[in-house]
Design an enzyme around this catalytic site. Structure first.
Site, PDB file in Angstrom:
ATOM      1  N   CYS A   2       0.833  -1.194   0.000  1.00 43.02           N
ATOM      2  CA  CYS A   2       0.000   0.000   0.000  1.00 43.02           C
ATOM      3  C   CYS A   2       0.871   1.248   0.000  1.00 43.02           C
ATOM      4  CB  CYS A   2      -0.912   0.010   1.228  1.00 43.02           C
ATOM      5  SG  CYS A   2      -1.928  -1.481   1.366  1.00 43.02           S
ATOM      6  N   ASP A  96      -3.866  -9.379   7.815  1.00 41.99           N
ATOM      7  CA  ASP A  96      -2.619  -9.251   8.572  1.00 41.99           C
ATOM      8  C   ASP A  96      -2.470  -7.885   9.228  1.00 41.99           C
ATOM      9  OD1 ASP A  96      -2.405  -8.140   5.995  1.00 41.99           O
ATOM     10  OD2 ASP A  96      -0.236  -8.343   5.983  1.00 41.99           O
ATOM     11  N   VAL A 286      13.270 -10.385 -18.815  1.00 41.96           N
ATOM     12  CA  VAL A 286      13.523  -9.257 -19.698  1.00 41.96           C
ATOM     13  C   VAL A 286      14.866  -9.465 -20.386  1.00 41.96           C
ATOM     14  CG1 VAL A 286      14.631  -7.861 -17.888  1.00 41.96           C
ATOM     15  CG2 VAL A 286      13.595  -6.732 -19.859  1.00 41.96           C
ATOM     16  N   SER A 359      11.346 -12.283  -5.990  1.00 39.43           N
ATOM     17  CA  SER A 359      12.631 -12.026  -6.634  1.00 39.43           C
ATOM     18  C   SER A 359      13.741 -12.712  -5.845  1.00 39.43           C
ATOM     19  CB  SER A 359      12.910 -10.518  -6.717  1.00 39.43           C
ATOM     20  OG  SER A 359      13.402 -10.039  -5.476  1.00 39.43           O
ATOM     21  N   GLY A 360      14.913 -12.784  -6.446  1.00 37.68           N
ATOM     22  CA  GLY A 360      16.078 -13.379  -5.784  1.00 37.68           C
ATOM     23  C   GLY A 360      16.954 -12.357  -5.101  1.00 37.68           C
TER      24      GLY A 360
END
Length: 638
Positions: A2, A96, A286, A359-360
């Site tokens: 948010c 949450d 990408v 993501s890593g």
């Protein structure tokens, strides 16, 4: 995920609802699903929601059961279901946010140690008339604030604070040296005068009469916490903890996908995701055209092996020039990494399928993946050669190197820095300390930065310095802004706090082993991926800007940095900038990172100080007076 904003006045006057709405409206991209407000006299919160958990409930700002506390929350508490079971509280939602509020109500600041996830939030305690600003342990999510004599204002992004300033924004010139040292400004400072970043792992407490204090509620484990384990046991521990982290990171009431570059880290995350769900995982890649930087072919092969639903796009120099200003507006800072624009375009592609991507990010900084970590001991010990001798000699040597010896040049520049702190950071520095002194008359601004604990282990010191600075101030800020610009949430399971704490309790010998970085993580990956992926040389998320600055972007760079009215030209001197451009265009030296660093500083100044700000979606708009898209706005007062 948010967008949050708020005002806390110290004069007991009521919050201006129009100003609060203007601030919150500038965060529309962070929360396209809902917009709500709460105000009670001198305090007010604004919230933009991207619905991920409890989609039809958990409206914010949210009041506690007794009405004493109000929370304005950004982020995800990934262990909220377990915490809910452990907390005696009259819950009214299934989300949450209320769990975070309940832990704060029942345990205060100590309750933060229970939260697993990524978060930045504000809580107002009406009984004490105090405001608490909280940022997660690692700094995955941002939180900014401005304090003047009469009030404190805060927001998820700097742009939302600008309408509340008493005058036009100003450049913090002391922080420009920081930017030239690291391509970003370390918390608590920013490039905007008077606007600060809350430090990761900290709570800022503000009283009703304007007094502030900070408390650090988390820090990495110390050497005293080190585990005595062998290599195989270390592999088992990392495997178990990482699987748990990926499982937690997929907690959502909406689809979750993953970035997939074809490199070790993202491939491992995607592999673990596919083992935890019966549905095919959406993956996104990408590329930059054919050549050594294009990883699309390897990403496709990993996707085929894992059975993911794969999506990809290709980025060229025109995409960068077209999106540069928009990306800068979203970043609130210079676009420090060339990959920022590509990450944003990738997030826009992901948005067509999912709202959350894994993501890593963080694996290199935990387990020693960058080449510099293999030279950590040398970086420390070379200080035995006096700086007055080492600096000039290494300076002349690196200037004499051909353009193809780019990595050796970086090493000489870093090892020539005067002290160990500067040498650790010099591996990523566009300009050395001596260069910054010549150009600006100052090296860096040090006050307030998080620095690693004193340690006799050079690798550990380098890793901790990057965890406290490089990650939150650069890579994580990039990840948050470029994905949220597309209304997508990014989660990095490698930075789950349990995995971070484990990594800093493991001996350095299992991270860099036999001259190989990230050894322990690679051994985990062998259990899920073929050796050709695990042992593939590290490429990184590279963009061929060196070629572009000798071709399609050459004229643009010269005009922006040396033309009339150039901020960078005025700041550093046009002759020095021209020499840099000439050396790069001639092929005698690779100056791509330095040119990129300066160009992005120029674009940032143009966006925020010349009233040419592109708003959400790339529409031209100044921050002054703009409110952005307004969804289902609701404003209520206590």
């Amino acid at each position: 995920m948010c967008g949050i904003a708020g005002i806390f006045r110290f004069d007991s006057e009521p919050v201006d609802p129009a100003l609060l709405a203007e601030m919150t409206g500038l965060l529309a991209h962070r929360g396209p699903d809902d917009e709500r407000f709460w105000a009670a006299g001198p305090v007010g919160f604004g919230h933009r929601r991207l619905s991920i958990i409890d989609l039809s409930g958990s409206a914010q700002p949210m009041a506690s059961a007794d009405g004493r506390h109000h929370i304005c929350f950004n982020g995800e508490i990934l262990n909220y279901r377990r915490l809910r079971e452990q907390t005696s509280y009259p819950f009214h939602t299934n989300g949450d946010t209320e769990v975070a509020l309940a832990r704060f109500v029942t345990r205060g600041v100590d309750g933060l140690s229970d939260l697993a996830g990524q978060f930045a939030f504000a809580v107002h305690d009406a009984e004490r008339n105090q405001l608490y600003l909280v940022r997660d342990r690692i700094g995955i999510l941002p939180l900014y604030y401005h304090l003047d004599g009469g009030r404190l204002v805060f927001a998820s992004e700097i742009k939302a604070i600008l309408p509340a300033l008493s005058g036009p924004p100003r450049v913090d010139h002391a922080s420009v040296a920081d930017y030239l040292a690291a391509r970003s400004v370390p918390a608590p400072r920013t490039l905007f005068e008077g606007i600060r970043k809350l430090l990761p792992g900290h709570v800022l407490v503000v009283t009703g009469d304007g007094r502030i204090s900070t408390r650090r509620y988390w820090r990495p484990p110390t050497p005293a916490d080190m585990l005595t384990v062998g290599p195989e046991e270390a592999v088992d521990l990392v495997d178990e903890t990482l699987r748990r982290a990926v499982e937690r990171a997929t907690v959502a009431d909406t689809p979750v996908g993953a970035y997939l570059s074809g490199g070790l880290d993202s491939s491992l995350v995607a592999a673990l995701m596919t083992r935890q769900t019966a549905e095919p995982v959406h993956t996104f890649s990408v590329g930059f055209g054919s050549g050594p930087f294009d990883e699309l072919p390897i990403a496709r092969s990993v996707s085929a092996r894992l059975g993911t639903r794969h999506h990809e796009l290709e980025v060229g120099p025109n995409d960068f020039s077209d999106l540069w200003h928009t990306a800068t507006w979203h970043r609130d800072a210079p676009v420090s990494e060339p990959a920022d624009v590509a990450v944003h375009m990738l997030a826009r592609l992901a948005r067509e399928q999912v709202r959350v991507v894994l993501s890593g990010e963080g694996a290199d900084e935990l387990f020693g993946g960058y080449p510099k970590y293999r030279l950590a001991a040398l970086t420390s010990r070379i200080g035995a050669i006096p700086a007055w001798m080492r600096g000039p000699v290494f300076d002349r040597a690196q200037q004499a190197l051909p353009a193809g010896a780019h990595r050796l040049r970086i090493a000489l520049r870093a090892l020539g820095e005067p002290d160990e702190r500067a040498r650790r950071e010099g591996w990523f520095a566009p300009f050395t300390e001596r260069e910054r002194m010549r150009l600006l008359g100052r090296p860096r601004f040090e006050h307030g930065r998080l620095l690693p604990a004193t340690d006799s282990d050079p690798l550990r010191g380098m890793l901790e310095a990057d965890l406290l600075g490089w990650l939150p101030d650069n890579l994580l800020e990039r990840g948050d802004r470029m994905t949220m610009a597309a209304s997508v949430e990014m989660r990095p399971p490698m930075l789950d706090h349990e995995l971070v704490e484990l990594a800093f309790r493991l001996p350095s010998a299992v991270k860099v082993r036999d001259g190989r970085g990230k050894w322990v993580l690679k051994e985990v990956a062998r259990r899920y991926l073929p050796d050709e992926i695990v042992d593939r040389p590290k490429v990184g998320f590279r963009v061929p800007i060196g070629e572009w600055f000798r071709g399609g972007l050459s004229e643009l760079a010269r005009d922006m940095l040396t033309g009339g009215g150039s901020f960078v030209g005025d700041l550093l001197g046009r002759p020095a900038v021209r020499r840099m451009l000439d050396m790069h265009e001639s092929g005698r030296r690779n100056e791509e990172i330095r040119i990129w660093t300066l160009l992005c500083l120029e674009v940032w100044h143009e966006v925020f100080f010349r009233q040419a700000t592109p708003g959400n979606g790339g529409n031209s708009r100044s921050w002054v007076g703009g409110t952005g898209a307004r969804g289902n706005a609701q404003f209520w007062r206590a």
